[in-house]
Write a protein that holds these residues in place. Sequence first.
Motif, short mmCIF file in Angstrom:
data_model
loop_
_atom_site.label_atom_id
_atom_site.label_comp_id
_atom_site.label_asym_id
_atom_site.label_seq_id
_atom_site.Cartn_x
_atom_site.Cartn_y
_atom_site.Cartn_z
N UNK A 137 54.48 20.34 70.02
CA UNK A 137 52.97 20.48 70.40
C UNK A 137 53.03 20.02 71.72
N UNK A 138 53.46 17.94 71.64
CA UNK A 138 53.24 17.82 72.80
C UNK A 138 51.80 16.77 72.55
N UNK A 139 51.43 16.65 71.43
CA UNK A 139 50.37 15.64 71.11
C UNK A 139 50.96 14.02 71.15
N UNK A 171 60.29 15.67 66.71
CA UNK A 171 60.01 17.48 66.93
C UNK A 171 58.85 18.46 67.36
N UNK A 172 58.38 18.27 66.37
CA UNK A 172 56.92 19.25 65.93
C UNK A 172 56.20 18.14 66.87
N UNK A 177 64.71 8.09 59.03
CA UNK A 177 65.68 8.30 60.02
C UNK A 177 65.04 9.88 60.39
N UNK A 178 65.03 10.81 59.09
CA UNK A 178 65.65 12.13 59.54
C UNK A 178 63.70 12.64 59.32
N UNK A 179 62.93 11.66 59.20
CA UNK A 179 61.47 12.76 58.59
C UNK A 179 60.85 12.31 60.73
N UNK A 180 61.48 10.42 60.93
CA UNK A 180 61.00 10.61 61.87
C UNK A 180 61.59 11.32 63.59
#
Length: 172
Positions: free
Chosen positions: A20-22, A14-15, A6-9
């Motif tokens: 970066x809106x990728x 966020x990134x 969940x933290x990695x997700x």
Amino acid sequence: TSMPNFWLGLMLIILFALHWRLFPTGGKFGWSSIVLPAVTVGFGLAALITRITRSSMLDVLRQDYMTTARAKGCSEKQVIYRHGLKNALIPIITAIGLQMSLVITGSVLAETVFSWPGIGRLVYESITRRDIPMVTGSIIMCSILMCLINLFVDLVYAFFDPRIKAQYSKKG
């Protein structure tokens, strides 16, 4: 390995989605919406497979037949790929099979973070709604899937290790 899904997700959202809106933040909007949940679930599993591959290869590289293959004049690439990796694959295949069961049944957190419809989220929502037939059916389906994965892993063993194939082909 120690990073929770969940933290990695959330960090990936966020990134890559907000900053970066990728990719989309969640939901099911085509192939681009699969990338972040797949990376989230696969990141920790890839770390475990890498550790198992490394330790298995280190064990195999110390064997006498590896020295013999080098003495016969095989290149280092042939020694590693043809002789080493093929003999080191049994623990790796076992770990991949176990991880596949976890991917299918245990990705509830990643499905919740990314609002992705999946088996884990279905079971979680069925439990919270007290939908006993759906919970029972989901558990039976997951059990059957895990049995099929274990069967497939056992069949793959025979493909990669000729000793296993020879063990079952002996006649009485």
